[in-house]
Design a protein around this motif. Structure first.
Motif, short mmCIF file in Angstrom:
data_model
loop_
_atom_site.label_atom_id
_atom_site.label_comp_id
_atom_site.label_asym_id
_atom_site.label_seq_id
_atom_site.Cartn_x
_atom_site.Cartn_y
_atom_site.Cartn_z
N ASP A 18 0.85 -1.19 0.00
CA ASP A 18 0.00 0.00 0.00
C ASP A 18 0.89 1.25 0.00
OD1 ASP A 18 -1.44 2.18 1.97
OD2 ASP A 18 -2.89 1.17 0.67
N ILE A 19 0.71 2.12 -0.98
CA ILE A 19 1.59 3.28 -1.13
C ILE A 19 1.51 4.21 0.08
CG2 ILE A 19 2.01 5.39 -2.46
CD1 ILE A 19 1.19 3.88 -4.96
N SER A 20 0.29 4.50 0.54
CA SER A 20 0.15 5.42 1.67
C SER A 20 0.76 4.84 2.93
CB SER A 20 -1.33 5.77 1.90
OG SER A 20 -2.08 4.61 2.18
N LYS A 21 0.61 3.53 3.13
CA LYS A 21 1.20 2.88 4.30
C LYS A 21 2.73 2.90 4.21
CE LYS A 21 1.13 0.31 8.07
NZ LYS A 21 0.69 0.88 9.37
N ALA A 22 3.24 2.65 3.00
CA ALA A 22 4.69 2.67 2.80
C ALA A 22 5.25 4.07 3.09
CB ALA A 22 5.04 2.25 1.38
N ASN A 23 4.57 5.09 2.61
CA ASN A 23 5.02 6.47 2.85
C ASN A 23 4.99 6.82 4.33
OD1 ASN A 23 5.54 7.04 0.16
ND2 ASN A 23 3.47 7.75 -0.24
N GLU A 24 3.96 6.33 5.03
CA GLU A 24 3.83 6.59 6.47
C GLU A 24 4.98 5.93 7.24
OE1 GLU A 24 0.87 5.37 10.19
OE2 GLU A 24 0.16 5.16 8.12
#
Length: 595
Positions: free
Chosen positions: A330-336
């Motif tokens: 998940d992109i948003s999870k990875a960024n977080e």
């Protein structure tokens, strides 16, 4: 280079108290130099690199463009490998959950992530446990192993740990749960009880692949596992995974574990960097973005930009954060997660800086007390966070060129980490101390090791190490010497040479970046730069041209006393490509100075 000039550098100490050893060419090597120049337009300045790597006329192109298929061994050559892949294949076919126990460093995180991402290709549920450095310590513990079993795992695989975890594995062995160990650390003479143990350092395996990281061994295992599954007809129903897409993880773990970048490791990293540049792993991609990379990722990117952020989780944060990032879909999870790791690493830097100042003070105090620098640096403090003592030991070792052990004092038990130099196999010493009951836990590599110790045994352990190092120094004289590839004029330090240096890489442990001497340069300009003006740009010239030299953290070096405008000096350093704002400018990274 004539013998007189070489003798000059080897008989005079530099500002950093080093001797400089220039490569000399035999008549045969001079012949090779002419051949490579005519056939490949290869710079003569880099011929010593080819000689050191035993490159011949016949294998030059294979060395320049290595292929994994040419260097990858048959997985079956490793003892217990066939047994291992058959056992895991059984779990895949029956769709049983598998437990994975990893280490909290980058090698452990990438090994665990590699296993999970591969097994997920077959719909296997994989539960990963990364131990808390402070609450659990290094290696498997029975509580964590039981937790993995409670989630339905009949098979537990340890990666980058387990080879010396006798007690917890004895407990697990009393059950019907199988344990597979995939490790690369030096084993004891007695191996722990396990279903199978894949480790290139097992005596039965010889020494050819001792240099592999844990993630490298894990990759070889999944190559063997893929072959086993192919033979069973599994890929008649599903698509066979492309294993090359996992090489980004292999490259990251290999570089960050500071294993020799030679042979298969060099090939892993070269291929893996290409995968990283394609930005396919969301977690690595997020780390690259938050690190503000302004160039194509290289080995320095992995070792100095990405790796420390992943390690920060195990040092002062939640230990499973790094592996969670690497397996994120998940992109948003990875960024977080990348953002959290960035913040943890900034905190880690401050802790390290404060601890380093205290440690340097201890060394200087002891140096003044005994009138010389000790052969072995043994530093103990209650103030040091045990999550950063490995970095601290490394910094002190680099500054003083002495093996160093750093211990963070706990209430009854303490944790320690050591970094060593050539001819001082610190990992062996720790295992010997473990056998002598001086340590609760201990082990590692020749150049790096970790320990747990009862506080009342710290002095005995110190005396033991000092004795071992003293004996080693008696057999191998300690000489601080920097090997130099060539002496060049400034005009020869150009973009063509830089391009060839990039082709010959990646550079790192066991394959050091080429170093050059520029003789009799004149300092033209001195300019401080950086937010806090802690770094220095030095513009120098000889009769062939000019080049910019950069010195980072100038106050931590001994260079300030000799850097004056119009002064003539000999410089030693390596060539770097400054790609800031797409300039792609060749600069000289200054390592040492001789007057």
């Amino acid at each position: 280079m004539n013998d007189n000039q070489n003798s000059y550098y080897q008989n005079k100490k530099s500002i950093n108290q080093n001797y400089w050893k220039l490569s000399t060419r035999t008549e045969l090597e001079t012949h090779f130099e002419l051949f490579y120049s005519q056939r490949f337009n290869f710079p003569s300045a880099l011929v010593p690199i080819l000689i050191d790597n035993k490159v011949s006329k016949d294998n030059f192109e294979l060395f320049l463009y290595p292929k994994i298929k040419n260097l990858l061994p048959d997985p079956s050559i490793f003892i217990d490998m066939d047994k291992t892949v058959k056992r895991i294949a059984n779990e895949i076919e029956t769709k049983n959950p598998i437990g994975v126990f990893g280490d909290y460093d980058v090698d452990g995180a990438t090994s665990a992530a590699l296993l999970k991402l591969f097994l997920q290709c077959f719909g296997i549920e994989v539960h990963i446990h990364i131990p808390d450095r402070f609450l659990e310590g290094y290696g498997p513990n029975i509580s964590a192993l039981n937790s993995l079993v409670s989630k339905g795992s009949n098979l537990i695989i340890t990666v980058d740990c387990g080879i010396n975890s006798h007690e917890p594995l004895k407990e697990l062995n009393k059950t019907d749960i199988d344990c597979i160990i995939i490790d690369h650390h030096t084993p004891d003479d007695d191996l722990p009880p396990a279903f199978s143990i894949v480790n290139p350092k097992r005596k039965e395996n010889g020494i050819e692949y001792h240099y592999l990281s844990a993630v490298g061994v894990t990759f070889i295992m999944i190559v063997g596992l893929t072959r086993e599954l192919r033979q069973r007809g599994v890929f008649e129903k599903i698509k066979e995974p492309n294993l090359f897409r996992f090489l980004d993880l292999v490259a990251l773990g290999t570089v960050c574990d500071v294993v020799p970048l030679k042979g298969l490791n060099r090939c892993f990293v070269k291929a893996g960097l290409n995968i990283i540049s394609q930005r396919k792993n969301l977690g690595i991609n997020a780390l690259c973005d938050i690190s503000d990379l302004n160039k194509i990722p290289d080995e320095e990117t992995l070792g100095y930009k990405l790796g420390p952020k992943i390690n920060a989780a195990g040092r002062i944060g939640s230990s499973d954060m790094g592996v969670s990032l690497l397996i994120s879909k998940d992109i948003s999870k990875a960024n977080e997660l990348a953002s959290k790791l960035y913040q943890l690493n900034e905190k880690r830097k401050k802790l390290t800086n404060n601890s380093t100042l205290e440690a340097i003070g201890m060394v200087e105090s002891e140096k003044n007390k005994i009138g010389k620098l000790p052969d072995f640096l043994f530093l103990v403090s209650e103030n040091w966070n045990e999550g950063i003592i490995g970095i601290l030991a490394g910094k002190i070792k680099e500054k003083y060129n002495r093996p160093c052990c750093v211990i963070s004092i706990g209430q009854n038990y303490s944790k320690g980490s050591a970094r060593s130099i050539a001819n001082i196999p610190i990992g062996e010493y720790f295992l010997e101390a473990l056998d002598k009951k001086l340590l609760v836990k201990g082990g590692g590599h020749d150049l790096a090791a970790g320990l747990a110790i009862e506080n009342n045994k710290i002095q005995m352990f110190k005396d033991f190490l000092i004795s071992k190092v003293k004996h080693a120094f008696q057999e191998n004289e300690l000489v601080s010497e920097i090997s130099v590839t060539s002496q060049l004029s400034i005009s020869a330090l150009n973009s063509d040479l830089m391009d060839w240096i990039k082709k010959l890489g990646p550079w790192g442990q066991g394959n050091p970046t080429p170093k050059f001497i520029i003789k009799n340069v004149i300092i033209k300009k001195l300019v401080f730069f950086g937010k806090e003006k802690k770094h220095l740009l030095v513009k120098v010239s000889d009769n062939s041209g000019e080049i910019d030299c950069k010195i980072f953290n100038i106050n931590e070096t001994a260079f300030s006393s000799v850097l004056e405008k119009n002064k003539s000096l000999h410089l030693l350093g390596n060539l770097v490509s400054n790609e800031w704002n797409n300039k792609n400018k060749v600069e000289f990274n200054l390592i040492d100075i001789m007057t």
